[in-house]
Design a protein around this motif. Structure first.
Motif, PDB file in Angstrom:
ATOM      1  N   GLY A 106      -7.577 -12.246   7.117  1.00 32.64           N
ATOM      2  CA  GLY A 106      -7.261 -12.039   5.700  1.00 32.64           C
ATOM      3  C   GLY A 106      -7.511 -10.606   5.269  1.00 32.64           C
ATOM      4  N   TYR A 107      -8.611 -10.024   5.743  1.00 32.21           N
ATOM      5  CA  TYR A 107      -8.943  -8.640   5.413  1.00 32.21           C
ATOM      6  C   TYR A 107      -7.864  -7.685   5.944  1.00 32.21           C
ATOM      7  CZ  TYR A 107     -11.483  -4.201   5.547  1.00 32.21           C
ATOM      8  OH  TYR A 107     -11.848  -2.902   5.401  1.00 32.21           O
ATOM      9  N   ARG A 109      -4.758  -8.451   6.688  1.00 29.58           N
ATOM     10  CA  ARG A 109      -3.535  -8.698   5.915  1.00 29.58           C
ATOM     11  C   ARG A 109      -3.563  -7.944   4.600  1.00 29.58           C
ATOM     12  NH1 ARG A 109      -3.686 -13.784   7.599  1.00 29.58           N
ATOM     13  NH2 ARG A 109      -4.885 -14.496   5.827  1.00 29.58           N
ATOM     14  N   GLU A 110      -4.707  -7.971   3.928  1.00 23.41           N
ATOM     15  CA  GLU A 110      -4.847  -7.276   2.648  1.00 23.41           C
ATOM     16  C   GLU A 110      -4.739  -5.768   2.834  1.00 23.41           C
ATOM     17  OE1 GLU A 110      -4.993  -6.768  -1.297  1.00 23.41           O
ATOM     18  OE2 GLU A 110      -4.776  -8.667  -0.220  1.00 23.41           O
ATOM     19  N   ARG A 113      -1.122  -4.969   3.298  1.00 20.14           N
ATOM     20  CA  ARG A 113      -0.400  -5.098   2.037  1.00 20.14           C
ATOM     21  C   ARG A 113      -0.673  -3.896   1.152  1.00 20.14           C
ATOM     22  NH1 ARG A 113      -0.712  -5.515  -2.775  1.00 20.14           N
ATOM     23  NH2 ARG A 113      -2.946  -5.757  -2.909  1.00 20.14           N
ATOM     24  N   ALA A 114      -1.930  -3.446   1.092  1.00 18.98           N
ATOM     25  CA  ALA A 114      -2.279  -2.289   0.268  1.00 18.98           C
ATOM     26  C   ALA A 114      -1.600  -1.026   0.801  1.00 18.98           C
ATOM     27  CB  ALA A 114      -3.798  -2.096   0.249  1.00 18.98           C
TER      28      ALA A 114
END
Length: 141
Positions: A106-107, A109-110, A113-114
């Motif tokens: 998740g980290y 992926r974030e 995305r950023a």
């Protein structure tokens, strides 16, 4: 087997011509045709035997319950209790590791995305300001 077929595993003029042509064009093709002529009738029996063998092997796997945890008692109560405790501890550790892996995924992926959002925002700013982007230097004629 249908004996009226033009190409059948037998010494017919068609199979001989295909074998010779196969050797002339590319020798493994001729060799494959020769093998078909000699052993073609046995292929069906070989396939049937191979399939039955694989089915027997897979049935043996099903009987032994591979992939399922079945713990048999040894008769030593102290050892069985220790083994049960260790296995539950290991299961808990695996669960924790799986949760940590999901958090890390998740980290990452974030972060992606950023980064994508930042690149898109920079592109939009450059586009609105009229400055050429990196691909603008290569104009087609």
């Amino acid at each position: 087997m249908n004996q009226s077929a033009l190409i059948r595993p037998d010494w017919t003029p068609a199979t001989i011509a295909l074998m010779v042509l196969g050797f002339v064009v590319f020798w493994p093709l001729g060799l494959a045709m020769l093998a078909y002529i000699l052993f073609g009738d046995k292929l069906r029996a070989f396939k049937k035997d191979a399939n039955e063998g694989v089915d027997r092997m897979c049935a043996g796997f099903k009987r032994t319950n591979w992939g399922q945890r079945t713990h048999h008692r040894t008769g030593n109560v102290a050892f069985d209790d220790w083994r049960t405790a260790e296995l539950s501890r290991l299961d808990e550790e695996r669960r924790k590791l799986d949760e940590m892996r999901e958090e890390f995924d998740g980290y990452v992926r974030e972060l992606r995305r950023a980064k994508d959002q930042e690149e898109f925002d920079r592109f939009m700013r450059e586009r609105k300001s009229g400055r050429p982007g990196p691909e603008a230097g290569f104009e087609s004629s």
